[in-house]
Design a protein around this motif. Structure first.
Motif, PDB file in Angstrom:
ATOM      1  N   ASP A   1       0.982  -1.275  -0.118  1.00  0.00           N
ATOM      2  CA  ASP A   1      -0.034  -0.013   0.125  1.00  0.00           C
ATOM      3  C   ASP A   1       0.904   1.305   0.152  1.00  0.00           C
ATOM      4  O   ASP A   1       0.571   2.242  -0.533  1.00  0.00           O
TER       5      ASP A   1
ATOM      6  N   ARG B   1       2.375   1.734  -3.419  1.00  0.00           N
ATOM      7  CA  ARG B   1       1.279   2.182  -4.318  1.00  0.00           C
ATOM      8  C   ARG B   1       0.888   3.823  -4.259  1.00  0.00           C
ATOM      9  O   ARG B   1       0.928   4.733  -4.939  1.00  0.00           O
TER      10      ARG B   1
ATOM     11  N   GLU C   1     -10.724   4.027   1.106  1.00  0.00           N
ATOM     12  CA  GLU C   1     -11.474   2.951   0.300  1.00  0.00           C
ATOM     13  C   GLU C   1     -11.251   3.365  -1.500  1.00  0.00           C
ATOM     14  O   GLU C   1     -10.901   2.253  -2.044  1.00  0.00           O
ATOM     15  N   GLU C   2     -10.989   4.515  -1.921  1.00  0.00           N
ATOM     16  CA  GLU C   2     -10.652   4.655  -3.010  1.00  0.00           C
ATOM     17  C   GLU C   2      -9.174   4.241  -3.517  1.00  0.00           C
ATOM     18  O   GLU C   2      -8.977   3.710  -4.600  1.00  0.00           O
ATOM     19  N   ASN C   3      -8.582   4.119  -2.731  1.00  0.00           N
ATOM     20  CA  ASN C   3      -7.054   3.628  -2.786  1.00  0.00           C
ATOM     21  C   ASN C   3      -6.916   2.055  -2.128  1.00  0.00           C
ATOM     22  O   ASN C   3      -5.891   1.324  -2.408  1.00  0.00           O
ATOM     23  N   GLN C   4      -8.055   1.360  -2.161  1.00  0.00           N
ATOM     24  CA  GLN C   4      -8.164   0.007  -1.578  1.00  0.00           C
ATOM     25  C   GLN C   4      -7.071  -0.535  -0.690  1.00  0.00           C
ATOM     26  O   GLN C   4      -6.221  -1.197  -0.676  1.00  0.00           O
ATOM     27  N   ILE C   5      -7.145   0.382   0.482  1.00  0.00           N
ATOM     28  CA  ILE C   5      -6.408   0.347   1.817  1.00  0.00           C
ATOM     29  C   ILE C   5      -7.135  -0.002   2.724  1.00  0.00           C
ATOM     30  O   ILE C   5      -8.328   0.709   3.250  1.00  0.00           O
ATOM     31  N   THR C   6      -6.934  -1.072   3.494  1.00  0.00           N
ATOM     32  CA  THR C   6      -7.580  -1.302   4.546  1.00  0.00           C
ATOM     33  C   THR C   6      -7.146  -0.712   5.910  1.00  0.00           C
ATOM     34  O   THR C   6      -6.071  -0.664   6.173  1.00  0.00           O
TER      35      THR C   6
END
Length: 189
Positions: A16, A19, A166-171
């Protein structure tokens, strides 16, 4: 200088972090060395107050963070680098705003202990939702990654931060403060 710091943050997995780093390509990173300070009997920690001297390439800052109902009241005292190094070597504090604030909290120690150093490579940029910082921190034999968002309104900031994750697919992963992570690791050494 005194200001209210309201920040939201999450720990990141290395993937993450890598990215997100692509969103900071126009940002020059800054190396920060955070020297955490307390009394030998941890009076600051007991009161949930944090203090550090943070050094940069050509200046330094003494910071005291005092928890508030939302965020931390931050007291910052600018230092020249040479003076900061002297204070760290002698485990002393300069007179001024921070010492005065410590006294208000009943902490009047002449004995200070430098707990150690946490180094952070920080990429920081202003975004429409607040000041965003992407950090890679190293202390002891640990490297961790964190995303911070400094905001002026906690409720709006929480929504914006969650949407960004959420937009960057991070939990989201709860991120204790750097000091808490540092002290926990110190105990494990």
């Amino acid at each position: 200088m005194k200001h209210l710091e309201i920040e939201l943050k999450t720990l990141l997995k290395i993937d993450d972090y890598s990215r997100l780093l692509k969103q900071f390509t126009n940002v020059t990173p800054v190396l920060q060395k955070n020297y955490y300070i307390d009394t030998p009997d941890f009076q600051l920690r007991e009161k949930k107050v944090a203090m550090r001297i943070r050094t940069f390439d050509d200046w330094a800052e003494l910071t005291l963070k005092v928890p508030q109902s939302v965020g931390n009241m931050e007291f910052n005292q600018k230092l020249n680098l040479k003076d900061a190094e002297n204070y760290l070597n002698k485990a002393e504090l300069p007179q001024g705003l921070v010492v005065d604030e410590l006294a208000k909290h009943g902490i009047k120690s002449s004995q200070w202990k430098v707990l150690g150093c946490l180094m952070t490579l920080r990429y920081e940029m202003e975004t429409p939702i607040g000041l965003m910082a992407l950090d890679k921190s190293q202390y002891f034999d640990i490297t961790d990654y964190e995303l911070e968002l400094e905001v002026t309104n906690h409720e709006v900031g929480k929504i914006d931060f969650q949407k960004f994750l959420e937009e960057n697919q991070i939990t989201y992963q709860k991120a204790p403060s750097k000091l808490v992570r540092f002290v926990k690791s110190m105990k494990n050494c």
